[in-house]
Design a protein around this motif. Structure first.
Motif, PDB file in Angstrom:
ATOM      1  N   ASP A 575      14.582 -18.790  41.877  1.00 51.49           N
ATOM      2  CA  ASP A 575      15.656 -19.268  42.747  1.00 51.49           C
ATOM      3  C   ASP A 575      15.138 -19.570  44.155  1.00 51.49           C
ATOM      4  OD1 ASP A 575      17.489 -19.202  40.755  1.00 51.49           O
ATOM      5  OD2 ASP A 575      18.403 -17.305  41.319  1.00 51.49           O
ATOM      6  N   ILE A 576      16.022 -20.162  44.948  1.00 54.70           N
ATOM      7  CA  ILE A 576      15.621 -20.734  46.237  1.00 54.70           C
ATOM      8  C   ILE A 576      16.426 -20.092  47.363  1.00 54.70           C
ATOM      9  CG2 ILE A 576      15.799 -22.848  47.633  1.00 54.70           C
ATOM     10  CD1 ILE A 576      15.048 -24.389  45.092  1.00 54.70           C
ATOM     11  N   ALA A 577      15.766 -19.869  48.476  1.00 52.21           N
ATOM     12  CA  ALA A 577      16.428 -19.442  49.706  1.00 52.21           C
ATOM     13  C   ALA A 577      16.567 -20.653  50.619  1.00 52.21           C
ATOM     14  CB  ALA A 577      15.628 -18.341  50.400  1.00 52.21           C
ATOM     15  N   GLU A 578      17.807 -20.977  50.977  1.00 44.20           N
ATOM     16  CA  GLU A 578      18.060 -22.042  51.941  1.00 44.20           C
ATOM     17  C   GLU A 578      18.185 -21.405  53.316  1.00 44.20           C
ATOM     18  OE1 GLU A 578      21.151 -24.878  50.936  1.00 44.20           O
ATOM     19  OE2 GLU A 578      21.215 -24.065  48.915  1.00 44.20           O
ATOM     20  N   ILE A 579      17.370 -21.835  54.241  1.00 45.17           N
ATOM     21  CA  ILE A 579      17.349 -21.257  55.583  1.00 45.17           C
ATOM     22  C   ILE A 579      17.702 -22.332  56.592  1.00 45.17           C
ATOM     23  CG2 ILE A 579      15.848 -20.302  57.375  1.00 45.17           C
ATOM     24  CD1 ILE A 579      14.464 -18.689  55.282  1.00 45.17           C
ATOM     25  N   ARG A 580      18.656 -22.016  57.448  1.00 51.70           N
ATOM     26  CA  ARG A 580      19.009 -22.938  58.523  1.00 51.70           C
ATOM     27  C   ARG A 580      18.116 -22.624  59.730  1.00 51.70           C
ATOM     28  NH1 ARG A 580      25.118 -23.219  60.005  1.00 51.70           N
ATOM     29  NH2 ARG A 580      25.126 -24.729  58.284  1.00 51.70           N
ATOM     30  N   PRO A 581      17.306 -23.568  60.152  1.00 47.00           N
ATOM     31  CA  PRO A 581      16.380 -23.301  61.269  1.00 47.00           C
ATOM     32  C   PRO A 581      17.089 -23.369  62.618  1.00 47.00           C
ATOM     33  CG  PRO A 581      16.122 -25.543  60.510  1.00 47.00           C
ATOM     34  CD  PRO A 581      17.138 -24.910  59.593  1.00 47.00           C
ATOM     35  N   ARG A 582      16.320 -23.148  63.662  1.00 46.64           N
ATOM     36  CA  ARG A 582      16.844 -23.245  65.028  1.00 46.64           C
ATOM     37  C   ARG A 582      15.913 -24.132  65.859  1.00 46.64           C
ATOM     38  NH1 ARG A 582      20.984 -20.045  66.249  1.00 46.64           N
ATOM     39  NH2 ARG A 582      20.640 -20.391  68.465  1.00 46.64           N
ATOM     40  N   PRO A 641      25.254 -29.671  61.905  1.00 46.25           N
ATOM     41  CA  PRO A 641      24.295 -28.556  61.915  1.00 46.25           C
ATOM     42  C   PRO A 641      22.945 -29.019  61.387  1.00 46.25           C
ATOM     43  CG  PRO A 641      25.804 -28.343  60.072  1.00 46.25           C
ATOM     44  CD  PRO A 641      26.308 -29.494  60.901  1.00 46.25           C
ATOM     45  N   LEU A 642      21.916 -28.310  61.773  1.00 51.44           N
ATOM     46  CA  LEU A 642      20.592 -28.615  61.252  1.00 51.44           C
ATOM     47  C   LEU A 642      20.572 -28.446  59.731  1.00 51.44           C
ATOM     48  CD1 LEU A 642      18.322 -26.806  63.873  1.00 51.44           C
ATOM     49  CD2 LEU A 642      18.660 -29.274  63.619  1.00 51.44           C
ATOM     50  N   ALA A 643      19.909 -29.346  59.064  1.00 52.44           N
ATOM     51  CA  ALA A 643      19.808 -29.255  57.613  1.00 52.44           C
ATOM     52  C   ALA A 643      18.981 -28.038  57.228  1.00 52.44           C
ATOM     53  CB  ALA A 643      19.168 -30.522  57.052  1.00 52.44           C
ATOM     54  N   ALA A 644      19.422 -27.367  56.172  1.00 55.24           N
ATOM     55  CA  ALA A 644      18.703 -26.189  55.692  1.00 55.24           C
ATOM     56  C   ALA A 644      17.383 -26.600  55.070  1.00 55.24           C
ATOM     57  CB  ALA A 644      19.556 -25.432  54.684  1.00 55.24           C
ATOM     58  N   ARG A 645      16.428 -25.703  55.111  1.00 53.87           N
ATOM     59  CA  ARG A 645      15.144 -25.898  54.468  1.00 53.87           C
ATOM     60  C   ARG A 645      15.054 -24.963  53.266  1.00 53.87           C
ATOM     61  NH1 ARG A 645      15.779 -29.118  58.269  1.00 53.87           N
ATOM     62  NH2 ARG A 645      14.025 -29.957  59.517  1.00 53.87           N
ATOM     63  N   ASP A 646      14.477 -25.462  52.195  1.00 51.54           N
ATOM     64  CA  ASP A 646      14.378 -24.693  50.959  1.00 51.54           C
ATOM     65  C   ASP A 646      13.027 -23.995  50.871  1.00 51.54           C
ATOM     66  OD1 ASP A 646      16.815 -25.755  50.360  1.00 51.54           O
ATOM     67  OD2 ASP A 646      16.112 -27.086  48.769  1.00 51.54           O
ATOM     68  N   TYR A 647      13.071 -22.711  50.452  1.00 56.12           N
ATOM     69  CA  TYR A 647      11.847 -21.946  50.233  1.00 56.12           C
ATOM     70  C   TYR A 647      11.957 -21.182  48.921  1.00 56.12           C
ATOM     71  CZ  TYR A 647      10.739 -22.938  55.111  1.00 56.12           C
ATOM     72  OH  TYR A 647      10.469 -23.579  56.288  1.00 56.12           O
ATOM     73  N   SER A 648      10.901 -21.237  48.126  1.00 60.70           N
ATOM     74  CA  SER A 648      10.863 -20.459  46.884  1.00 60.70           C
ATOM     75  C   SER A 648      10.808 -18.977  47.218  1.00 60.70           C
ATOM     76  CB  SER A 648       9.637 -20.845  46.053  1.00 60.70           C
ATOM     77  OG  SER A 648       9.689 -22.208  45.680  1.00 60.70           O
ATOM     78  N   ILE A 649      11.593 -18.192  46.501  1.00 65.46           N
ATOM     79  CA  ILE A 649      11.618 -16.744  46.721  1.00 65.46           C
ATOM     80  C   ILE A 649      10.466 -16.120  45.947  1.00 65.46           C
ATOM     81  CG2 ILE A 649      12.989 -14.644  46.502  1.00 65.46           C
ATOM     82  CD1 ILE A 649      15.488 -16.397  46.622  1.00 65.46           C
ATOM     83  N   ALA A 650       9.748 -15.220  46.608  1.00 68.02           N
ATOM     84  CA  ALA A 650       8.509 -14.686  46.031  1.00 68.02           C
ATOM     85  C   ALA A 650       8.689 -13.357  45.324  1.00 68.02           C
ATOM     86  CB  ALA A 650       7.455 -14.530  47.133  1.00 68.02           C
ATOM     87  N   ASN A 651       9.917 -12.857  45.223  1.00 69.47           N
ATOM     88  CA  ASN A 651      10.110 -11.554  44.583  1.00 69.47           C
ATOM     89  C   ASN A 651      11.461 -11.531  43.879  1.00 69.47           C
ATOM     90  OD1 ASN A 651      11.519 -11.549  47.105  1.00 69.47           O
ATOM     91  ND2 ASN A 651      11.734  -9.333  46.954  1.00 69.47           N
TER      92      ASN A 651
END
Length: 841
Positions: A575-582, A641-651
């Motif tokens: 699964d993926i973590a969507e993170i909104r940057p600053r 809002p800033l577009a979220a960035r996707d990151y693969s979850i490592a655990n």
């Protein structure tokens, strides 16, 4: 799903752990508190009765003969049968006696003043401690309470062992982190529950395994059969003794008992029985390690003796069970440890209950597609919702679209494009397509078969079909932006279908474009116009370490994010973590200065007043400022809002999320998200994050039972690692990892753990290649080609392929190598069957 797979998914050890904790927790909490109070019972009684026992000093006490004589003189109908006294502290004498009316062997008991032989009333607190002991042993409920205590004690053994297993599964080989929590504050119900449990583990096992001795006859009989040796001295008088000469008796044994800590003297109740004296020597190993004397009641001759130190080890162990149970076997430190462990049982029950309630009340699903039953049969009255999803976003939007349509009463059929035959499109009169573009204009992996069968064909004719299309893409890919969506739109029109609305293209999950889609649906079908995307949650950046210091490729960071609040997130491997940057604060300040705006002016964001210079942190900075100060709030509300960035979850299964993020560099600086996460965010800062299911890269019940080949490079190790953790944790060892990076010395992310898996057999094969090393110089596709025969063998045995990492170079090279090894036909069959799963970027 096979029974074994169901069992693994259920996690029976964890389920047993929380079930026992909840059901037996109240009893264990009561046992723990009462046991803790009993740890220093004698000291407490002496302290609260200091005024009464102060004169019970050794040199003021009557000798046993004088005490018996004085007591029997004042109570002529009482015959003393036993005496117990302490010589190491001021304490009353416990005296056993019989009367003409006494029945049973035990007789009556009295507590007497050792200086006067006068019976004394119950000491302050003695009744309370008597009740505490009853509660501890039997819940003050007789045989039924004794059984409940025994069962709960067994539960404590199971809780201790299962808790250790769970801790091992979730923190394998983490050294001191087993003995100390990862973070203080806010983690009591989770990390402290586990860490305190580990601290008290040996104490609980010791207390419970010894406590069962007094709960069950079968346990006691088994212990005796296993450990006991029949060495007890049996002394019987040759001639019956009619009387007991206690003066002569004491003259004989008194000198041997001068240094004894405590003495128990049992006078004979049969003519041929000797006097039995049990005493704890001053140098005894513990305060319950008593020696024994057998004395002639008339002559005072010592007929036999039994020393604790001379007993076989098994007998010593059984005689020390109470000392082990109370911790006294290890002296005062042992008693203190056992007391603290006992008082900690309520802590475990409360924290465990909080964890249970939190799972029941606050368990949040990953931002996954809503569960919809959209299986209406094809037909002119059925609205088709078709999706092609790589990372799960298109499927989620399709599911939400379907749910909105069903709420209007429409018959809806939802299906992935991979499950649709082009001819079946002609059976519908209306269709909605939600598709994403993968890589350089490709269809998502699962939809490539449909792409081949439909977009390059002239049949079927679809003159009766009206459709709407939502196309997801990423403008950073330039000419390939939304390429598959555009290709599908063109093919639909060429086949004769008509558009209901102009295709809507969404760049990086842009909220405004998604709102346009839902507004269009509301106009076409009367659906409720609701927000498509779930809200971001608040997480805390708990830890950050650079995984590859000195790498040629620039820094890559291992990040750990912990949820803020009571909710425990849930996600699966892949699964993926969507993170909104600053935005960088320097960029905001420069923008404000360029437009001559005072950043200290307040605006309302999320219901709270914020200085504009802070509120702009998660907003896109427009080219034009507001016209006047009066329009500032309206202008701010309209900022995207800033577009979220996707990151693969490592655990998986940790409660906290681990990410592997490479710092992106551009000509104008570092990446907006990676630069913030690695360079600008401080430990403890709040991160806005939401979880998204990634069906195209998740495992399932089929893949879990089959071998799996994991192929990736760079930070793609994150997605591969989550799968490996899940599979290895479930006992699946048919895993093959192929990984590529620049330099072995610094860029082998999680290398120690991966090598340990390989050495332990959890990884059947490990092939790591490093392109910048002089003795290697290969890429991951080269390692794959070098083991072509092995790959074909694994595929023949049903293996699944998981590919994670960069699209450019790695994914295209791996795809070409797979086609070369397997052949295009077999590659497409595997792809259509879902045995090739990709998460590339």
């Amino acid at each position: 799903m096979t029974p074994l797979a169901r069992l693994r998914a259920l996690d029976p050890i964890f389920q047993l752990h929380w079930l026992l904790g909840i059901t037996a927790g109240v009893v264990l909490m009561l046992i723990g508190v009462t046991g803790g109070l009993m740890s220093f019972q004698e000291d407490i009684l002496e302290w609260i009765n200091a005024d009464q026992v102060a004169h019970f000093e050794t040199d003021q006490r009557l000798s046993p003969p004088a005490l018996v004589a004085r007591y029997e003189a004042k109570h002529p109908d009482h015959t003393v049968s036993s005496l117990f006294w302490r010589q190491d502290r001021p304490y009353p004498v416990f005296l056993g006696y019989r009367t003409p009316d006494t029945t049973g062997r035990r007789g009556e008991r009295a507590m007497v003043d050792p200086t006067t032989a006068e019976p004394i009333g119950m000491l302050r607190g003695q009744w309370t401690f008597g009740l505490i002991r009853q509660l501890h042993q039997r819940l003050a409920a007789g045989a039924t309470g004794k059984l409940i205590v025994g069962i709960s004690t067994i539960a404590l053994v199971v809780l201790s062992i299962s808790g250790l297993w769970i801790r091992w599964q979730r923190r394998p080989r983490q050294g001191w982190r087993w003995l100390w929590p990862r973070a203080l504050g806010g983690k009591l119900a989770g990390e402290w529950h586990a860490v305190l449990g580990l601290w008290a583990l040996l104490a609980y096992l010791l207390a419970s395994l010894t406590g069962l001795w007094w709960s069950f006859d079968w346990y006691r009989n088994a212990g005796k059969a296993l450990f006991e040796s029949d060495t007890a001295a049996r002394v019987e008088l040759e001639q019956p003794a009619e009387t007991v000469d206690i003066d002569r008796l004491w003259a004989s044994v008194g000198p041997r008992l001068v240094d004894a800590k405590s003495v128990f003297m049992r006078l004979p109740d049969e003519p041929r029985a000797p006097v039995e004296i049990h005493y704890v020597p001053g140098d005894a190993f513990h305060r319950y390690a008593d020696d024994e004397l057998f004395v002639h009641p008339t002559t005072g001759e010592i007929l036999g003796a039994a020393r604790f130190a001379d007993e076989p080890a098994g007998n010593q162990l059984l005689a020390s069970l109470y000392a082990l149970h109370m911790g006294a076997f290890f002296g005062t430190p042992g008693v203190i440890v056992m007391m603290l462990a006992s008082f900690s049982l309520p802590v475990f029950f409360i924290t465990g209950l909080l964890l249970y309630l939190r799972r029941r009340r606050m368990k949040r699903q990953v931002a996954a597609p809503p569960a919809v039953q959209a299986n209406a049969p094809p037909g002119t009255d059925t609205l088709l919702v078709a999706y092609a999803s790589q990372s799960g976003l298109a499927q989620r939007i399709a599911s939400q679209t379907t749910a909105a349509l069903q709420a209007t009463g429409r018959a809806v059929r939802m299906s992935g494009l991979n499950d649709i035959q082009p001819l079946s499109l002609a059976e519908h009169r209306q269709a909605l397509f939600v598709v994403s573009t993968h890589g350089e204009g490709d269809a998502p992996v699962a939809a490539r078969g449909f792409d081949r069968r439909f977009c390059s064909a002239t049949q079927p004719r679809l003159e009766a079909l009206d459709y709407a299309l939502l196309s997801l893409g990423d403008s950073d890919y330039g000419d390939s932006y939304c390429a598959f969506g555009r290709r599908l739109d063109r093919a639909l029109r060429e086949h004769g279908a008509r558009t209901l609305i102009a295709p809507i293209e969404v760049d990086k999950a842009d909220a405004a474009a998604l709102a346009d889609w839902h507004a269009a649906l509301a106009g076409l079908f009367g659906t409720a116009h609701t927000a498509v995307e779930p809200a971001f949650d608040r997480w805390r950046l708990a830890a950050r370490t650079i995984a590859n210091p000195g790498s040629l490729g620039g820094p890559t960071a291992c990040l750990r994010l912990e949820p803020i609040g009571a909710g425990t997130p849930d996600w699966q491997a892949g699964d993926i973590a969507e993170i909104r940057p600053r935005q960088p604060q320097a960029m905001i300040d420069a923008w404000l200065q360029r437009h001559d705006i005072d950043g200290r002016i307040s605006v309302v964001r999320d219901g709270q007043a914020w200085p504009l210079e802070q509120a702009l942190g998660d907003r896109q900075l427009p080219d034009t400022p507001p016209d006047t100060g009066n329009e500032l709030q309206h202008w701010f509300d309209g900022l995207a809002p800033l577009a979220a960035r996707d990151y693969s979850i490592a655990n998986v299964g940790d409660g906290a999320i681990e990410l592997l993020v490479r710092l992106a560099r551009h000509e104008y600086g570092t990446g907006l998200a990676s630069g913030w996460l690695i360079e600008r965010a401080a430990i403890g800062d709040v991160i806005e994050l939401r979880l998204r299911a990634n069906p195209g890269f998740r495992g399932d019940e089929n893949s879990h039972q089959k071998p799996a080949v994991f192929i990736g490079n760079g930070t793609g190790m994150a997605g591969l690692r989550s799968h490996l953790i899940a599979r290895i944790g479930a006992g699946q060892q048919a895993n093959w990892l192929l990984f590529g990076e620049r330099q072995r010395a610094v860029d082998f992310y999680y290398g120690d753990a991966i090598r340990a898996w390989h050495q332990a057999g959890a990884l059947t094969h490990l092939d790591a290649v490093f392109s910048r090393d002089a003795d290697d110089g290969r890429y991951v596709q080269h390692a794959l080609a070098a083991h072509a025969d092995r790959l074909r063998d694994w595929i023949d045995h049903g293996a699944y392929l998981f590919v994670c990492g960069s699209h450019d170079g790695m994914a295209t090279g791996v795809t070409a190598t797979l086609v070369n090894i397997l052949g295009a036909g077999l590659f497409e069959q595997l792809n259509d069957a879902g045995r090739i799963r990709m998460d590339v970027y």
